[in-house]
Scaffold this active site. Structure first.
Site, PDB file in Angstrom:
ATOM      1  N   CYS A 283       0.815  -1.229   0.000  1.00 33.80           N
ATOM      2  CA  CYS A 283       0.000   0.000   0.000  1.00 33.80           C
ATOM      3  C   CYS A 283       0.848   1.280   0.000  1.00 33.80           C
ATOM      4  O   CYS A 283       0.588   2.211  -0.776  1.00 33.80           O
ATOM      5  CB  CYS A 283      -0.942  -0.009   1.202  1.00 33.80           C
TER       6      CYS A 283
ATOM      7  N   HIS B  28      -3.414   6.240   4.280  1.00 29.72           N
ATOM      8  CA  HIS B  28      -1.995   6.379   4.632  1.00 29.72           C
ATOM      9  C   HIS B  28      -1.479   7.747   4.154  1.00 29.72           C
ATOM     10  O   HIS B  28      -1.844   8.207   3.063  1.00 29.72           O
ATOM     11  CB  HIS B  28      -1.153   5.318   3.927  1.00 29.72           C
TER      12      HIS B  28
HETATM   13  O1  L14 Z   1       0.763  -5.783   1.893  1.00 25.41           O
HETATM   14  O2  L14 Z   1      -0.786  -2.286   7.507  1.00 25.41           O
HETATM   15  O3  L14 Z   1       2.777  -5.906   2.563  1.00 25.41           O
HETATM   16  O4  L14 Z   1      -0.290  -3.924   8.811  1.00 25.41           O
HETATM   17  C1  L14 Z   1       1.649  -5.641   5.279  1.00 25.41           C
HETATM   18  C2  L14 Z   1       1.341  -4.752   6.504  1.00 25.41           C
HETATM   19  C3  L14 Z   1      -0.218  -4.547   4.053  1.00 25.41           C
HETATM   20  C4  L14 Z   1      -0.504  -3.657   5.253  1.00 25.41           C
HETATM   21  C5  L14 Z   1       1.609  -5.601   2.766  1.00 25.41           C
HETATM   22  C6  L14 Z   1      -0.414  -3.438   7.690  1.00 25.41           C
HETATM   23  C7  L14 Z   1       1.236  -4.907   4.052  1.00 25.41           C
HETATM   24  C8  L14 Z   1      -0.111  -4.336   6.509  1.00 25.41           C
END
Ligand code: L14
Length: 342
Positions: free
Chosen positions: A130, A243
């Site tokens: 993301c 984000h």
């Molecule tokens: O897709 O916000 O690599 O805890 C792993 C951490 C997605 C978000 C990924 C989080 C992320 C996730």
């Protein structure tokens, strides 16, 4: 007659899985049948697609017979295990986990940045992290103009990225803290309400987190340029969804604020929101529920040659995950690539 596809969503009951279903509907992806897949625990859950009831089935190795396309968002372990069964069954996988992203045989695609990488897929296409997605849609037009040498990024990441349970944890802790009651962290290692955690995903040997490492590696792979130096600090903040990122960029060539604004205003998937005199700048409460990536606070960094600072915000569940995955599916359909090459 354009084609219609049997589409599976693996991890259908999760926060991203839910967004995938509604974005497929919203964008009228040509779905002949929607197959909702999840763990045994969620099997039997009644969901809706296109006004009809869909009953969630358990994800098994046999789930993909007769399925054309599967969008996975069920965690890395599940993707590692089940994506190969899908591919074997002739089903193309768009995978939202980090499991396949750095595999040299797997394209890592942001449609506004490197659409042509879908052309060499071998059955699995990875959806980037993301935080990386929203950053590269902004970097791309600037890189094409003035070549980025170095990126220093700090993220302010919402809890929705971790899933429904993390959102509930923030919402439950907030009134407790206000009332002076003790809170018991479960999803996160520490209290998230009224706090910041410089810790997303696991810690690696070098002291960085895996989330920070992903931003470095994935940016270079998507931009197709391993000469771009990237360093990241990823922070969880008590924001429900959306984000934010403070990004410092150093270019090989001069790039004025005016030219950067012009390029970003014209960039696909990007909206320039930059009027500080009127207190106008991107914020997660505004970006949440929207598809664009918002950029503002564009200003010169006078401490280095050819450097700019900017601020980037996007909906992490949409552009950061489900929307980008559906856009990849649309690219595949447009190019008649919804098939596993033999
Ligand atoms: O897709 O916000 O690599 O805890 C792993 C951490 C997605 C978000 C990924 C989080 C992320 C996730």
């Amino acid at each position: 007659m354009s084609k219609e596809y049997r589409v599976a969503v693996a991890g259908a009951t999760g926060a991203v899985g839910r967004a995938m279903r509604s974005i497929l509907e919203e964008r009228r992806f040509p779905v002949k049948e929607l197959i909702a897949l999840a763990t045994a625990k969620s099997a039997g859950t009644r969901l809706e697609y296109g006004g009809e009831e869909v009953i969630c089935r358990e994800l098994t190795p046999d789930s993909f017979k007769g399925v054309d396309l599967a969008l996975f968002s069920a965690g890395g372990g599940t993707s590692l295990k089940f994506a190969p069964f899908a591919r074997e069954a002739g089903c193309v996988v768009v995978d939202n986990s980090s499991a396949w992203r750095m595999d040299p045989d797997v394209p890592l695609v942001v449609p506004e940045v490197n659409p042509d990488d879908v052309d060499w897929h071998k059955g699995i296409i990875a959806n980037p992290n993301c935080s990386t997605i929203q950053m590269v849609v902004v970097l791309k037009p600037l890189h094409d103009e003035a070549r980025i040498k170095r990126v220093v990024v700090s993220t302010y990441q919402a809890v929705s990225g971790t899933g429904h349970k993390a959102v509930a944890e923030l919402l439950e802790q907030t009134p407790k803290v206000l009332a002076g009651e003790p809170v018991q962290p479960v999803v996160y290692p520490h209290q998230i309400a009224f706090n910041c955690l410089p810790h997303i995903d696991v810690f690696l040997e070098d002291g960085y987190t895996k989330e920070e490492r992903k931003m470095v590696d994935e940016t270079q792979k998507i931009m197709g340029d391993s000469s771009i130096a990237v360093t990241a600090t990823c922070v969880r903040v008590p924001v429900q969804n959306g984000h934010s990122e403070a990004v410092n960029l150093q270019f090989a060539h001069p790039l004025s604020v005016e030219r950067a604004r012009e390029l970003l205003a014209a960039a696909p998937g990007v909206k320039l929101v930059d009027d500080p005199a009127n207190k106008v700048y991107p914020m997660p409460i505004d970006a949440s529920g929207r598809d664009d990536t918002y950029v503002g606070r564009i200003r010169v960094d006078p401490t280095a040659e050819n450097a700019l600072n900017l601020w980037v915000v996007a909906d992490n569940l949409r552009k950061g995950a489900a929307l980008n995955a559906v856009q990849i599916a649309e690219l595949l359909a447009e190019r008649d690539l919804v098939r596993v090459p033999r």
